[in-house]
Design a protein around this motif. Structure first.
Motif, PDB file in Angstrom:
ATOM      1  N   TYR A  12       0.830  -1.209   0.000  1.00 11.01           N
ATOM      2  CA  TYR A  12       0.000   0.000   0.000  1.00 11.01           C
ATOM      3  C   TYR A  12       0.864   1.260   0.000  1.00 11.01           C
ATOM      4  O   TYR A  12       0.545   2.245  -0.657  1.00 11.01           O
ATOM      5  CB  TYR A  12      -0.923  -0.007   1.213  1.00 11.01           C
ATOM      6  N   VAL A  49      -4.258   6.921   0.666  1.00 13.18           N
ATOM      7  CA  VAL A  49      -3.914   5.496   0.685  1.00 13.18           C
ATOM      8  C   VAL A  49      -2.863   5.225   1.751  1.00 13.18           C
ATOM      9  O   VAL A  49      -2.953   4.261   2.518  1.00 13.18           O
ATOM     10  CB  VAL A  49      -3.419   5.052  -0.706  1.00 13.18           C
ATOM     11  N   MET A  52      -4.509   5.307   5.202  1.00 13.65           N
ATOM     12  CA  MET A  52      -5.356   4.139   5.446  1.00 13.65           C
ATOM     13  C   MET A  52      -4.510   2.894   5.692  1.00 13.65           C
ATOM     14  O   MET A  52      -4.872   2.047   6.514  1.00 13.65           O
ATOM     15  CB  MET A  52      -6.278   3.904   4.260  1.00 13.65           C
ATOM     16  N   GLN A  66      -9.623   6.163   9.297  1.00 14.89           N
ATOM     17  CA  GLN A  66     -10.824   6.264   8.453  1.00 14.89           C
ATOM     18  C   GLN A  66     -11.411   7.661   8.523  1.00 14.89           C
ATOM     19  O   GLN A  66     -11.804   8.248   7.501  1.00 14.89           O
ATOM     20  CB  GLN A  66     -11.862   5.242   8.903  1.00 14.89           C
ATOM     21  N   LEU A  70     -11.868  10.444   5.599  1.00 12.95           N
ATOM     22  CA  LEU A  70     -13.148  11.077   5.281  1.00 12.95           C
ATOM     23  C   LEU A  70     -13.001  12.596   5.248  1.00 12.95           C
ATOM     24  O   LEU A  70     -13.570  13.276   4.389  1.00 12.95           O
ATOM     25  CB  LEU A  70     -14.207  10.673   6.308  1.00 12.95           C
ATOM     26  N   MET A  73     -11.378  13.642   2.100  1.00 14.08           N
ATOM     27  CA  MET A  73     -12.351  13.645   0.998  1.00 14.08           C
ATOM     28  C   MET A  73     -13.191  14.911   1.014  1.00 14.08           C
ATOM     29  O   MET A  73     -13.441  15.512  -0.040  1.00 14.08           O
ATOM     30  CB  MET A  73     -13.272  12.433   1.114  1.00 14.08           C
ATOM     31  N   ALA A  80     -12.072  21.022  -5.022  1.00 17.75           N
ATOM     32  CA  ALA A  80     -12.411  20.841  -6.441  1.00 17.75           C
ATOM     33  C   ALA A  80     -13.501  21.821  -6.850  1.00 17.75           C
ATOM     34  O   ALA A  80     -13.429  22.412  -7.943  1.00 17.75           O
ATOM     35  CB  ALA A  80     -12.852  19.401  -6.685  1.00 17.75           C
TER      36      ALA A  80
ATOM     37  N   CYS B  46      -8.859   5.226 -11.670  1.00 17.46           N
ATOM     38  CA  CYS B  46      -7.898   5.209 -10.567  1.00 17.46           C
ATOM     39  C   CYS B  46      -8.615   5.238  -9.217  1.00 17.46           C
ATOM     40  O   CYS B  46      -8.278   4.496  -8.297  1.00 17.46           O
ATOM     41  CB  CYS B  46      -6.957   6.403 -10.705  1.00 17.46           C
ATOM     42  N   PHE B  47      -9.654   6.076  -9.092  1.00 16.06           N
ATOM     43  CA  PHE B  47     -10.379   6.157  -7.823  1.00 16.06           C
ATOM     44  C   PHE B  47     -11.163   4.885  -7.552  1.00 16.06           C
ATOM     45  O   PHE B  47     -11.311   4.482  -6.382  1.00 16.06           O
ATOM     46  CB  PHE B  47     -11.316   7.359  -7.830  1.00 16.06           C
ATOM     47  N   VAL B  50      -8.647   2.636  -6.078  1.00 13.35           N
ATOM     48  CA  VAL B  50      -8.328   3.039  -4.706  1.00 13.35           C
ATOM     49  C   VAL B  50      -9.455   2.616  -3.759  1.00 13.35           C
ATOM     50  O   VAL B  50      -9.195   2.178  -2.630  1.00 13.35           O
ATOM     51  CB  VAL B  50      -8.083   4.557  -4.650  1.00 13.35           C
ATOM     52  N   LEU B  53      -8.856  -0.862  -2.909  1.00 13.07           N
ATOM     53  CA  LEU B  53      -7.783  -0.989  -1.912  1.00 13.07           C
ATOM     54  C   LEU B  53      -8.323  -0.696  -0.514  1.00 13.07           C
ATOM     55  O   LEU B  53      -7.979  -1.379   0.450  1.00 13.07           O
ATOM     56  CB  LEU B  53      -6.646  -0.017  -2.225  1.00 13.07           C
ATOM     57  N   TYR B  54      -9.191   0.318  -0.388  1.00 15.97           N
ATOM     58  CA  TYR B  54      -9.772   0.624   0.914  1.00 15.97           C
ATOM     59  C   TYR B  54     -10.591  -0.552   1.424  1.00 15.97           C
ATOM     60  O   TYR B  54     -10.610  -0.843   2.621  1.00 15.97           O
ATOM     61  CB  TYR B  54     -10.667   1.870   0.831  1.00 15.97           C
ATOM     62  N   SER B  59     -12.069  -1.285   5.406  1.00 16.12           N
ATOM     63  CA  SER B  59     -12.843  -0.054   5.570  1.00 16.12           C
ATOM     64  C   SER B  59     -13.882   0.055   4.464  1.00 16.12           C
ATOM     65  O   SER B  59     -13.750   0.897   3.578  1.00 16.12           O
ATOM     66  CB  SER B  59     -11.935   1.167   5.537  1.00 16.12           C
ATOM     67  N   PHE B  61     -16.821   1.280   4.503  1.00 17.14           N
ATOM     68  CA  PHE B  61     -17.520   2.574   4.465  1.00 17.14           C
ATOM     69  C   PHE B  61     -16.713   3.625   3.717  1.00 17.14           C
ATOM     70  O   PHE B  61     -17.247   4.371   2.887  1.00 17.14           O
ATOM     71  CB  PHE B  61     -17.811   3.051   5.896  1.00 17.14           C
ATOM     72  N   VAL B  62     -15.390   3.660   3.978  1.00 14.60           N
ATOM     73  CA  VAL B  62     -14.552   4.634   3.272  1.00 14.60           C
ATOM     74  C   VAL B  62     -14.493   4.309   1.783  1.00 14.60           C
ATOM     75  O   VAL B  62     -14.483   5.212   0.934  1.00 14.60           O
ATOM     76  CB  VAL B  62     -13.140   4.684   3.900  1.00 14.60           C
ATOM     77  N   MET B  65     -17.621   5.691   0.322  1.00 13.06           N
ATOM     78  CA  MET B  65     -17.553   7.158   0.216  1.00 13.06           C
ATOM     79  C   MET B  65     -16.623   7.575  -0.916  1.00 13.06           C
ATOM     80  O   MET B  65     -16.867   8.570  -1.594  1.00 13.06           O
ATOM     81  CB  MET B  65     -17.062   7.751   1.542  1.00 13.06           C
ATOM     82  N   GLU B  66     -15.538   6.800  -1.120  1.00 10.95           N
ATOM     83  CA  GLU B  66     -14.621   7.104  -2.221  1.00 10.95           C
ATOM     84  C   GLU B  66     -15.364   7.038  -3.556  1.00 10.95           C
ATOM     85  O   GLU B  66     -15.241   7.938  -4.393  1.00 10.95           O
ATOM     86  CB  GLU B  66     -13.461   6.098  -2.189  1.00 10.95           C
ATOM     87  N   ILE B  69     -18.137  10.046  -3.513  1.00 10.41           N
ATOM     88  CA  ILE B  69     -17.670  11.433  -3.570  1.00 10.41           C
ATOM     89  C   ILE B  69     -16.756  11.651  -4.769  1.00 10.41           C
ATOM     90  O   ILE B  69     -16.961  12.562  -5.569  1.00 10.41           O
ATOM     91  CB  ILE B  69     -16.964  11.820  -2.256  1.00 10.41           C
ATOM     92  N   TYR B  70     -15.723  10.788  -4.897  1.00 10.95           N
ATOM     93  CA  TYR B  70     -14.745  11.050  -5.953  1.00 10.95           C
ATOM     94  C   TYR B  70     -15.294  10.683  -7.329  1.00 10.95           C
ATOM     95  O   TYR B  70     -15.371  11.512  -8.227  1.00 10.95           O
ATOM     96  CB  TYR B  70     -13.452  10.283  -5.680  1.00 10.95           C
ATOM     97  N   VAL B  74     -16.834  14.360  -7.787  1.00 13.19           N
ATOM     98  CA  VAL B  74     -15.701  15.179  -8.247  1.00 13.19           C
ATOM     99  C   VAL B  74     -15.460  14.980  -9.741  1.00 13.19           C
ATOM    100  O   VAL B  74     -15.306  15.942 -10.506  1.00 13.19           O
ATOM    101  CB  VAL B  74     -14.442  14.846  -7.411  1.00 13.19           C
TER     102      VAL B  74
END
Lengths: 107, 176
Positions: A12, A49, A52, A66, A70, A73, A80, B46-47, B50, B53-54, B59, B61-62, B65-66, B69-70, B74
């Motif tokens: 990672y 990453v 995490m 976590q 968040l 993000m 953005a 890519c997101f 990722v 990977l989370y 995780s 939940f993350v 959210m990735e 949101i992303y 985004v």
């Protein structure tokens, strides 16, 4: 073994470093503002990453990383939104989003 | 390696390799594509990687959210900006050529090699015994107790960002 990579911290961390380096390369390479924004998102993603991975393997409280991610993000979404509206304002004034065209002070 | 491919761990390993490939490939497309729309597509890929990977990092939940949101917000916002501020000719989006590209690659490569060396040569102390499992309930609890101030603060940041974006983009695209 290749199939046991998901349980190693180094995997990672190296992916995070790769995303970070990609973002830096894109920041230096792109001439348009939107391309630079995309590269900035890659940099933030690499940092997430990393955090995490440390959260999963080294932290005594697994909720901290976590929550930190968040918050990253949330900050990235706000960044953005602001950056895109600045880009739109720049485009209205210059008819261009090339960073090298923005040479006037006092518009 | 071939014989344990069909076990649960083997399949998880294959999925993990696919997520790594999506992350790395998406990042390369995002920084190397000639057109901005392709860059955004690479960023979404890519997101997605990722987020996978989370998921492997315990995780979910993350990871969700990735994606939300992303990939969902985004990237779509960037696509809208590309539509509204389309560069007139292709070559205006073009990259630095020659020496600039070489220096960019050298700088990014040095950063990557340095971070990788630090990663490999460091000794990471073993984890202390975890005090909880990091489940969604525990994340929510500490978000509302220990980190409640930060939680409120980021709401204010988001509110200011929304108002600021509206103010900056308000005059409309046809003002000229």
């Amino acid at each position: 073994m290749m199939l046991a990579l998901s349980s190693q911290l180094n995997t990672y961390l190296i992916i995070g470093a790769f995303l970070f380096a990609c973002g830096i390369y894109g920041l230096l390479q792109h001439r348009s503002l939107i391309g630079m924004l995309i590269s900035g998102e890659l940099v933030l993603s690499g940092a997430s990453v990393n955090l995490m991975a440390f959260n999963r393997f080294l932290a005594p409280d697994p909720t901290v990383g976590q929550i930190f991610t968040l918050f990253i993000m949330g900050i990235a979404a706000a960044e953005a939104a602001i950056a895109l509206s600045i880009i739109l304002a720049v485009y209205r004034n210059y008819q261009s989003i090339d960073a090298e065209d923005l040479q006037d002070l006092k518009g | 390696m071939a014989q344990n491919l069909l076990t649960l761990e083997g399949l998880a390993g294959v999925v993990f390799l696919a997520m790594i490939a999506a992350t790395v490939g998406g990042a390369l497309v995002a920084v190397n594509a000639k057109r901005l729309v392709r860059s955004v597509t690479g960023l979404a890929l890519c997101f997605t990687g990722v987020a996978g990977l989370y998921y492997f990092l315990n995780s979910p939940f993350v990871a969700l959210m990735e994606m939300l949101i992303y990939v969902g917000a985004v990237c779509v916002a960037i696509v809208f900006a590309v539509m509204l501020a389309e560069p007139r000719s292709e070559d205006k989006v073009g990259k630095e050529s020659g020496l600039g590209a070489l220096l960019s690659i050298i700088a990014a490569g040095l950063v990557f090699i340095g971070l990788r060396k630090v990663t490999i040569t460091s000794h990471w102390p073993a984890a202390a015994k975890p005090v909880n499992h990091g489940s969604l309930i525990e994340v929510g609890n500490s978000l509302m107790t220990t980190y409640s101030l930060v939680f409120e603060l980021i709401s204010v940041v988001l509110l200011v960002a929304i108002i600021g974006a509206l103010v900056l983009a308000h005059p409309g695209r046809d003002k000229k």
